[in-house]
Write an enzyme that holds these catalytic residues in place. Structure first.
Site, PDB file in Angstrom:
ATOM      1  N   GLU A  48       0.862  -1.196   0.000  1.00  0.00           N
ATOM      2  CA  GLU A  48       0.000   0.000   0.000  1.00  0.00           C
ATOM      3  C   GLU A  48       0.889   1.234   0.000  1.00  0.00           C
ATOM      4  O   GLU A  48       1.877   1.294   0.736  1.00  0.00           O
ATOM      5  CB  GLU A  48      -0.895   0.006   1.235  1.00  0.00           C
ATOM      6  CG  GLU A  48      -1.712   1.278   1.409  1.00  0.00           C
ATOM      7  CD  GLU A  48      -2.502   1.292   2.714  1.00  0.00           C
ATOM      8  OE1 GLU A  48      -2.749   2.393   3.240  1.00  0.00           O
ATOM      9  OE2 GLU A  48      -2.858   0.207   3.223  1.00  0.00           O
ATOM     10  N   GLU A  93      -2.055  11.859   2.813  1.00  0.00           N
ATOM     11  CA  GLU A  93      -2.802  11.413   3.984  1.00  0.00           C
ATOM     12  C   GLU A  93      -2.372  12.192   5.219  1.00  0.00           C
ATOM     13  O   GLU A  93      -1.190  12.403   5.452  1.00  0.00           O
ATOM     14  CB  GLU A  93      -2.591   9.915   4.235  1.00  0.00           C
ATOM     15  CG  GLU A  93      -3.437   9.383   5.373  1.00  0.00           C
ATOM     16  CD  GLU A  93      -3.241   7.887   5.593  1.00  0.00           C
ATOM     17  OE1 GLU A  93      -4.223   7.220   5.952  1.00  0.00           O
ATOM     18  OE2 GLU A  93      -2.110   7.409   5.407  1.00  0.00           O
TER      19      GLU A  93
END
Length: 218
Positions: free
Chosen positions: A66, A71
């Site tokens: 991932e 973020e």
């Protein structure tokens, strides 16, 4: 996509799951390996209980890895790039990047899956200042040697990007980078879809996904 700022939830609603806040997650249909990916963002959500994200993975998580390109949460002022993998992938620190490492062990089984990450040095890379400066451009270059991520606030976007001819060899050091020195890239990252998702919860523990109802748009 838009943050839901109309639904009112009580703590009891959340704990009993009697009422949930709708949210949207958009994924690409195609899967990708290697490449240069550029995202121009004019404005992004921020503030208490928000969790905007632009990331890549696939259904074979965590085996195929991932990559969290954009973020952070709440009122944070800097973006954090993170990687989540199976055991054996390590972020080299210091490395070929300008950001600050926030963790070096990428194994999802370590420390509650915090992954390995790098905080962008620019306070314009996330949150209120990001929006005030007109947003910016995030770029990721992924090959067998490394996964590099750059952030350019609006007035600093390289001319080659604006001209549609991006050339990373002419850019400064990336703000974040994981190299094959500590993490053989092709062993840990493959066949990714790119995902846009933002989440908003009613209490501070926004990392518990029970607070949301997810819909997928393909």
């Amino acid at each position: 996509m838009h943050v839901d700022n109309k639904t009112l939830l009580t703590e009891q609603d959340v704990l009993t799951r009697s009422k949930l806040r709708p949210s949207v997650r958009i994924s690409t249909k195609a899967k990708y390996n290697h490449g240069l990916y550029i995202l121009d963002v004019a404005k992004a959500p921020y503030g208490c209980s928000t969790w905007p994200a632009y990331w890549s993975t696939n259904s074979n998580w965590p085996n195929d890895g991932e990559i969290d390109i954009i973020e952070n949460v709440h009122t944070s002022s800097s973006n954090q790039v993170s990687w989540h993998t199976t055991a054996g992938c390590v972020l080299t620190s210091p490395g070929n990047y300008t950001g600050t490492a926030s963790g070096t062990i990428c194994d999802h089984a370590y420390n509650f899956n915090t992954g390995c990450g790098i905080v962008d040095p620019s306070i314009a890379s996330f949150g209120a200042t990001f929006n005030e400066k007109g947003g910016g451009v995030y770029a990721m270059k992924w090959d067998s040697n490394s996964i590099d991520v750059w952030f350019f606030y609006r007035v600093a976007v390289p001319d080659d990007i604006n001209q549609g001819l991006p050339d990373p060899s002419r850019w400064p050091l990336p703000s974040a980078s994981i190299s094959s020195v500590g993490c053989p890239i092709d062993n840990y990252f493959r066949n990714h879809v790119f995902i846009f998702g933002r989440y908003r919860s009613s209490i501070l523990d926004i990392f518990d996904r029970r607070y949301h109802r997810y819909d997928s748009v393909w």
